[in-house]
Design a protein around this motif. Structure first.
Motif, mmCIF file in Angstrom:
data_model
loop_
_atom_site.group_PDB
_atom_site.id
_atom_site.type_symbol
_atom_site.label_atom_id
_atom_site.label_comp_id
_atom_site.label_asym_id
_atom_site.label_seq_id
_atom_site.Cartn_x
_atom_site.Cartn_y
_atom_site.Cartn_z
ATOM 1 N N TRP A 15 0.811 -1.201 0.000
ATOM 2 C CA TRP A 15 0.000 0.000 0.000
ATOM 3 C C TRP A 15 0.859 1.271 0.000
ATOM 4 N N VAL A 55 4.967 -1.059 3.413
ATOM 5 C CA VAL A 55 3.727 -1.103 4.197
ATOM 6 C C VAL A 55 2.712 -1.948 3.430
ATOM 7 N N ASP A 76 -0.739 -4.425 7.135
ATOM 8 C CA ASP A 76 -0.201 -3.438 8.067
ATOM 9 C C ASP A 76 -1.077 -2.192 8.106
ATOM 10 N N TRP A 77 -1.541 -1.780 6.936
ATOM 11 C CA TRP A 77 -2.354 -0.564 6.856
ATOM 12 C C TRP A 77 -3.674 -0.744 7.581
ATOM 13 N N THR A 78 -4.305 -1.892 7.384
ATOM 14 C CA THR A 78 -5.541 -2.221 8.096
ATOM 15 C C THR A 78 -5.606 -3.728 8.310
ATOM 16 N N PRO A 95 -10.670 2.099 5.055
ATOM 17 C CA PRO A 95 -9.218 2.295 4.926
ATOM 18 C C PRO A 95 -8.786 2.581 3.495
ATOM 19 N N LEU A 137 -6.601 5.821 2.092
ATOM 20 C CA LEU A 137 -5.436 5.695 1.221
ATOM 21 C C LEU A 137 -5.565 6.559 -0.025
ATOM 22 N N HIS A 197 0.415 10.689 4.661
ATOM 23 C CA HIS A 197 0.336 9.400 5.331
ATOM 24 C C HIS A 197 1.641 9.032 6.030
ATOM 25 N N TYR A 235 1.190 8.059 9.814
ATOM 26 C CA TYR A 235 0.375 6.849 9.940
ATOM 27 C C TYR A 235 1.163 5.628 9.482
ATOM 28 N N ALA A 236 1.866 5.735 8.349
ATOM 29 C CA ALA A 236 2.648 4.607 7.855
ATOM 30 C C ALA A 236 3.758 4.245 8.831
ATOM 31 N N THR A 273 2.467 6.259 -1.723
ATOM 32 C CA THR A 273 1.325 5.345 -1.656
ATOM 33 C C THR A 273 0.987 4.813 -3.036
#
Length: 263
Positions: free
Chosen positions: A57, A74, A78-80, A122, A126, A132, A135-136, A153
């Motif tokens: 992502w 990522v 991992d992101w969600t 999510p 993105l 980001h 957050y990342a 991203t």
């Protein structure tokens, strides 16, 4: 000298198919087609969610000031972390759609739509978010000695999740259509009194048809294969249902073969 001919006309079986039987078969076929559509849509949605959880992502570039900048990957998981569990819920929705009816099926459709929305959130962050970086760095537990410099991203995983969400929502809509088309409870769920009354109506209707057929046959005994004989209903049309109704009537102490005037 002419050869004798067979008086029996050639052609399909003249026995009529009851309208209720053909309607029930048509309803079952229509429900089967819709269940196939649901299985396809929810299966595609589950594959989309699972595939997105395995994709990259974002790529985070971190620097510690001592070595060249390092790139951290990522993943979607991992992101969600919700994508894989939501995919499993969608697969379970296929089995639920095949086994449930009525309000239970409507509730399943609502759950499937809610799952689709949860998976979409999510992906929207993105696709629509601006920065980001922090957050990342949090989702991959970036070591303290690294400082997040830049994050790149990818749009493709978000689009795949959006496609899966659309498939899941369409599947929920088809579920609601099936729930609205489902027939009311069949006779096996009716009370014994209701089934006894239904049996009496069927027995009296059958007696009337037999008397009418006997009268027609006595008026024209030479033409037993004509339309009058074809109009006599078959006693085996609903034999399975009638047998269950007869047993229910006998269990309550009533004789279904005796009319109300003879009791």
């Amino acid at each position: 000298m002419s050869e004798p001919t067979d008086p029996t006309p050639a052609g399909p079986d003249p026995t009529p198919v009851p309208a209720s039987t053909s309607a029930a078969a048509s309803a079952r076929a229509g429900r089967g087609r819709r269940l196939g559509i649901i299985a396809l849509l929810l299966g595609l949605a589950a594959v989309a969610f699972w595939s997105a959880s395995r994709m990259t992502w974002a790529e985070l570039i971190g620097a510690d000031g001592l070595a060249p900048p390092r790139t951290f990957t990522v993943k979607g998981s991992d992101w969600t972390p919700l994508l894989t569990p939501l995919a499993l819920v969608l697969l379970a929705g296929i089995a639920a759609a095949a086994s449930l009816r009525g309000w239970a099926l409507r509730l399943t459709a609502i759950v499937v739509a809610a799952v689709a929305v949860l998976g979409l959130l999510p992906a929207l962050t993105l696709l629509t978010g601006d920065d980001h970086t922090s957050y990342a760095a949090d989702v991959i537990d970036l070591p303290n000695r690294y400082q997040a410099v830049q994050v790149d991203t990818s749009v493709l995983p978000g689009l795949i999740v959006c496609l899966g969400t659309a498939c899941a929502v369409l599947g929920a809509v088809v579920m609601l259509q099936i729930a609205s088309r489902d027939a009311p409870m069949s006779s096996k769920y009716k009370s014994p009194a209701a089934r006894r009354a239904e049996l009496e109506e069927q027995v009296f209707a059958q007696r009337a048809a037999e008397k009418k057929a006997a009268t027609t046959a006595s008026a024209d005994p030479e033409d037993e294969s004509g339309p009058a004989a074809e109009s006599v209903p078959s006693a085996e049309t609903d034999s399975g249902n009638n047998e269950r109704l007869l047993w229910d009537a006998l269990d309550t102490g009533d004789d279904p073969t005796i009319g109300p005037a003879d009791r």
